[in-house]
Design a protein around this motif. Structure first.
Motif, mmCIF file in Angstrom:
data_model
loop_
_atom_site.group_PDB
_atom_site.id
_atom_site.type_symbol
_atom_site.label_atom_id
_atom_site.label_comp_id
_atom_site.label_asym_id
_atom_site.label_seq_id
_atom_site.Cartn_x
_atom_site.Cartn_y
_atom_site.Cartn_z
ATOM 1 N N THR A 81 -5.939 78.911 42.818
ATOM 2 C CA THR A 81 -5.407 78.094 41.737
ATOM 3 C C THR A 81 -6.490 77.244 41.082
ATOM 4 O O THR A 81 -7.403 76.768 41.748
ATOM 5 N N ALA A 82 -6.350 77.050 39.771
ATOM 6 C CA ALA A 82 -7.208 76.107 39.040
ATOM 7 C C ALA A 82 -6.284 75.214 38.228
ATOM 8 O O ALA A 82 -5.654 75.669 37.280
ATOM 9 N N GLU A 83 -6.161 73.960 38.658
ATOM 10 C CA GLU A 83 -5.168 73.070 38.068
ATOM 11 C C GLU A 83 -5.829 71.931 37.320
ATOM 12 O O GLU A 83 -6.789 71.342 37.799
ATOM 13 N N SER A 84 -5.244 71.596 36.192
ATOM 14 C CA SER A 84 -5.652 70.363 35.543
ATOM 15 C C SER A 84 -4.495 69.357 35.639
ATOM 16 O O SER A 84 -4.457 68.545 36.555
ATOM 17 N N HIS A 112 0.289 74.826 29.409
ATOM 18 C CA HIS A 112 -0.017 76.257 29.354
ATOM 19 C C HIS A 112 -0.365 76.749 30.750
ATOM 20 O O HIS A 112 -1.133 76.102 31.469
ATOM 21 N N ILE A 113 0.211 77.883 31.122
ATOM 22 C CA ILE A 113 -0.015 78.431 32.457
ATOM 23 C C ILE A 113 -0.528 79.858 32.317
ATOM 24 O O ILE A 113 0.096 80.677 31.646
ATOM 25 N N GLY A 114 -1.677 80.125 32.934
ATOM 26 C CA GLY A 114 -2.249 81.468 32.896
ATOM 27 C C GLY A 114 -2.112 82.156 34.253
ATOM 28 O O GLY A 114 -2.173 81.498 35.294
ATOM 29 N N LEU A 115 -1.888 83.465 34.218
ATOM 30 C CA LEU A 115 -1.809 84.255 35.449
ATOM 31 C C LEU A 115 -2.733 85.457 35.276
ATOM 32 O O LEU A 115 -2.580 86.227 34.328
ATOM 33 N N ALA A 116 -3.690 85.607 36.183
ATOM 34 C CA ALA A 116 -4.653 86.697 36.061
ATOM 35 C C ALA A 116 -4.578 87.628 37.262
ATOM 36 O O ALA A 116 -4.397 87.182 38.394
ATOM 37 N N ASP A 117 -4.667 88.941 36.993
ATOM 38 C CA ASP A 117 -4.878 89.894 38.082
ATOM 39 C C ASP A 117 -6.079 90.764 37.703
ATOM 40 O O ASP A 117 -6.780 90.468 36.732
ATOM 41 N N ALA A 118 -6.301 91.845 38.446
ATOM 42 C CA ALA A 118 -7.503 92.656 38.202
ATOM 43 C C ALA A 118 -7.512 93.242 36.794
ATOM 44 O O ALA A 118 -8.581 93.501 36.227
ATOM 45 N N ALA A 119 -6.307 93.439 36.219
ATOM 46 C CA ALA A 119 -6.230 94.124 34.933
ATOM 47 C C ALA A 119 -6.360 93.179 33.749
ATOM 48 O O ALA A 119 -6.515 93.630 32.616
ATOM 49 N N GLY A 120 -6.262 91.886 33.969
ATOM 50 C CA GLY A 120 -6.332 90.956 32.847
ATOM 51 C C GLY A 120 -5.481 89.737 33.110
ATOM 52 O O GLY A 120 -5.210 89.405 34.261
ATOM 53 N N SER A 121 -5.067 89.069 32.037
ATOM 54 C CA SER A 121 -4.262 87.869 32.232
ATOM 55 C C SER A 121 -3.210 87.730 31.141
ATOM 56 O O SER A 121 -3.302 88.346 30.089
ATOM 57 N N ARG A 122 -2.178 86.946 31.462
ATOM 58 C CA ARG A 122 -1.144 86.607 30.485
ATOM 59 C C ARG A 122 -0.947 85.103 30.537
ATOM 60 O O ARG A 122 -1.455 84.441 31.433
ATOM 61 N N GLU A 123 -0.112 84.582 29.639
ATOM 62 C CA GLU A 123 0.018 83.124 29.530
ATOM 63 C C GLU A 123 1.419 82.756 29.116
ATOM 64 O O GLU A 123 2.085 83.509 28.393
ATOM 65 N N ARG A 124 1.890 81.591 29.596
ATOM 66 C CA ARG A 124 3.142 81.027 29.082
ATOM 67 C C ARG A 124 2.881 79.581 28.659
ATOM 68 O O ARG A 124 2.249 78.820 29.381
ATOM 69 N N ALA A 175 -8.419 81.461 30.838
ATOM 70 C CA ALA A 175 -9.796 81.427 31.338
ATOM 71 C C ALA A 175 -9.863 80.772 32.721
ATOM 72 O O ALA A 175 -10.618 81.213 33.598
ATOM 73 N N LEU A 176 -9.059 79.721 32.932
ATOM 74 C CA LEU A 176 -9.004 79.079 34.248
ATOM 75 C C LEU A 176 -8.503 80.076 35.296
ATOM 76 O O LEU A 176 -9.062 80.178 36.394
ATOM 77 N N ALA A 177 -7.458 80.811 34.947
ATOM 78 C CA ALA A 177 -6.867 81.780 35.879
ATOM 79 C C ALA A 177 -7.866 82.890 36.208
ATOM 80 O O ALA A 177 -8.065 83.262 37.371
ATOM 81 N N THR A 213 -6.435 88.170 44.741
ATOM 82 C CA THR A 213 -5.684 89.160 43.975
ATOM 83 C C THR A 213 -5.200 88.546 42.666
ATOM 84 O O THR A 213 -5.274 89.160 41.605
ATOM 85 N N LEU A 214 -4.674 87.317 42.764
ATOM 86 C CA LEU A 214 -4.130 86.634 41.598
ATOM 87 C C LEU A 214 -4.799 85.277 41.415
ATOM 88 O O LEU A 214 -5.092 84.586 42.392
ATOM 89 N N GLY A 215 -5.004 84.899 40.172
ATOM 90 C CA GLY A 215 -5.468 83.546 39.850
ATOM 91 C C GLY A 215 -4.467 82.869 38.942
ATOM 92 O O GLY A 215 -3.871 83.512 38.075
ATOM 93 N N ILE A 216 -4.259 81.564 39.171
ATOM 94 C CA ILE A 216 -3.360 80.791 38.312
ATOM 95 C C ILE A 216 -4.151 79.654 37.689
ATOM 96 O O ILE A 216 -4.913 78.980 38.397
ATOM 97 N N GLY A 217 -3.968 79.442 36.403
ATOM 98 C CA GLY A 217 -4.579 78.295 35.733
ATOM 99 C C GLY A 217 -3.516 77.461 35.047
ATOM 100 O O GLY A 217 -2.611 78.016 34.416
#
Lengths: 425, 425
Positions: free
Chosen positions: A275-278, A370-382, A334-336, A346-350
């Motif tokens: 996790t990368a939290e602000s 804003h919350i980012g979720l990243a896996d090996a294929a890329g990332s998405r955001e909400r 980017a954080l994720a 496996t997963l990163g959360i920003g």
């Protein structure tokens, strides 16, 4: 069988304290098939205590009290009940020795006042206290049962489990409470209510309660029955219909916390997370690590409040921070991605946002996250805007992040079933 | 004036819900000089509700109820009270129009059931609901005052402040509640009790309550008085004597949280802080960032569960981890020093321990936690063994870490006074 609970203690009539013992007692009594029909809270006044017991005994077969068994003169449950029932109170020598021995083991002499705790009502059965000095008392009078328990929760809970439950078990009827607790994420209370009210309304035997927390709506279903098989069948049917109506928003039917569900999914998929939290300041990491054994899936996390640390710890580019601002979809992603790369998870959360109360602007108001979720294929955001104060906004953001992870595995499973080609980010 | 509170609602007799409205009401009533002498909680049964009101009106001048004013047939406070007092209930046209208008504004037609919410008792004064549909009612009967309030907290709180408080203010006497809340860190409940019982016992007018949380003992002092000056003087005197007895263990006399005190010290000293957590999983960072404006002193933190991340993020040497183990005084200090160096903060905190339930050994049992604190001059360490479960151990560890920071500034101040030569690490 119906019960009333009396909590004795002036501190329970201040703005600081609630009688929480009754929650424990209600749960255990309900499991024995005993309903709680009234709770009374009185202070340490002789007449108030006496009156509370008198009224309760007029109404209920079983009266359980908590508190007022301590050593001081304020502790007058024993005397008030003795007066009410017209019974004597006497020092019980065995109890006195037990209390003296307890003090000796702690290297102390028993203060004189503690003698009061050895006073038993005539005809009362002793309920031993394995965790403290004050024994409980089980009194039968005019067809009623009166159980006096001490106030400290750990003493009361042990005494109830060891001494009271086995006795009540023998007395209670065949009726038991059956129970389900559904929890949902991603819906508001009124959305849940609207969708399920027509479903649960016809189930008049099932008591339905809807509770809300930021980012979570709970649906509690209870039914009293002397027929376990049909009660369970009825609950299963209702759970099935509610789950159908609410779909994937339901994350548990057994009252589990969202972080437990996420832990299970991560473990199941042998996946790890970082996790990368602000703005949540470590709350997401803290929730992920509440679960025993979390070191098997949680690699680590950073709380990067300053832009410098966002750059140093997750390789967010200074140009991106400059162009989009720290609170932006791009920085969340980017954080994720950065924390995932740095930790090899496996997963990163920003998470980045404005928790308030200060720091908001027309463009980026308080509550925007804003919350980012990243896996090996890329990332998405909400991106969401949460209502409420700093604490609620932070909780809601952590809840949404956990729910994104849950849904990630849900969709992964669905896609695997639909298209064996694998998961896309 | 004395009051009783009646909470109506079957959900308040389940293991899931407590009547929290009474805390708000008690606080506001106390400020008006009105004591709460009993709380009763009953379910949605006509006879139970009626009986609860009857008994309360026999005893108290003021009875305030919450709940049971909704639109459904379960909501029967109005009918039960009307029957008890022998009064009619009638639709109030003005209220009905207000409810219909509210639904229209939301683009909906008022369901027929909501008509029930417009029913008022004969002779009752209307208490308008600025946040919802159900109005409250103020009823005077046989020298008693009966106030019926809705159950939803935000409706009840607004109604009480807007409509009830001004009326009670006029009726209440000159007696008011005066209040102090001391909090201590670093002492057990029995240590606090032992030291202060001889002090507060002679102050028979002051009601003293001691509450405990992991790593924190609270002392609540309350006094009812119609003489503000002497009440404040008495409280100041008692606070002074208790503080003298407990010394630097007292961190607030105004009920502030430990993280607020630490935030104030950091701000006051223009110091910054960074954290490296293992077993607390981000809880310390989360507590430090609960405070609005925390970005001015909190630079960032890492949660490094794995040894690899301890090395990567705080430069703990692999040889040290190998020689001493991750849970050791040396690693706690290395974490504190490393995170301080990496972030450039004035202070660094490192926490490593065994939160359990698994992972303990005879050498390093569950509950063992080492906490390091580093400044420019070096670092120190505290090792403790905390009781309780995972949640309590983690909380207690974060509390101890915060207390180390508080004491750091305390001693710095003392040393500055004693020896102007400056602070040594």
């Amino acid at each position: 069988m119906q019960a009333e609970i009396i909590a004795v203690g002036s501190e329970l009539l201040t703005p600081d304290r609630l009688d929480t013992n009754s929650l424990f007692l209600t749960q255990r009594l309900n499991h024995l098939g005993i309903a709680v029909v009234r709770k009374t809270i009185v202070g340490d006044q002789h007449d108030q205590v006496r009156d509370a017991f008198q009224r309760a005994l007029e109404r209920a077969e079983l009266v359980i009290s908590t508190g007022g068994l301590g050593p001081t003169l304020d502790d007058l449950t024993r005397e008030a009940v003795a007066e009410l029932l017209g019974r004597k109170v006497m020092i019980n020598e065995a109890v006195l020795h037990h209390i003296e021995a307890r003090f000796r083991r702690l290297g102390r002499t028993m203060p004189e006042v503690n003698k009061r705790q050895a006073m038993m009502l005539e005809g009362a059965d002793l309920l031993e206290n394995s965790r403290g000095t004050a024994p409980g008392q089980w009194i039968e009078a005019a067809g009623r049962i009166l159980v006096l328990l001490p106030g400290p929760p750990h003493e009361l809970q042990a005494m109830f489990a060891e001494k009271v439950e086995p006795r009540l078990e023998r007395l209670a009827g065949a009726t038991r409470l059956f129970y389900r607790e559904l929890r949902t994420a991603g819906l508001t209370e009124s959305e849940v209510e609207e969708r399920i009210a027509p479903i649960y309304a016809p189930y008049s035997d099932v008591q339905t309660t809807i509770l809300t927390a930021p980012g979570e709506i709970q649906i509690h279903l209870r039914i009293w029955s002397d027929d376990p098989a049909s009660a369970e069948r009825l609950l299963e049917e209702l759970v099935g219909r509610i789950t159908f109506a609410l779909g994937e928003n339901v994350f548990t039917a057994n009252g589990q916390a969202l972080e437990e569900i996420v832990a299970r999914e991560l473990t199941l998929h042998q996946a790890t997370i970082a996790t990368a939290e602000s703005c949540t300041g470590g709350l997401l990491a803290e929730r992920l690590t509440r679960i025993p054994g979390s070191s098997s899936y949680f690699l680590g996390g950073v709380v990067c409040y300053s832009n410098n640390l966002k750059i140093a710890w997750t390789d967010v580019s200074p140009a991106l921070l400059e162009a989009k601002g720290a609170v932006s979809p791009e920085v969340a992603q980017a954080l994720a991605e950065g924390i995932r790369r740095r930790t090899g998870a496996t997963l990163g959360i920003g998470i980045t946002g404005v928790a308030g109360p200060g720091g908001g602007s027309p463009d980026k108001p308080v509550g925007l996250v804003h919350i980012g979720l990243a896996d090996a294929a890329g990332s998405r955001e909400r991106g969401l805007r949460f209502p409420g104060d700093r604490e609620r906004i932070r909780w809601h953001a952590s809840q949404t992040a956990l729910d994104m992870v849950r849904r990630y595995f849900l969709y992964a499973r669905q896609e695997k079933t639909a298209r064996p080609g694998g998961v896309q980010g």
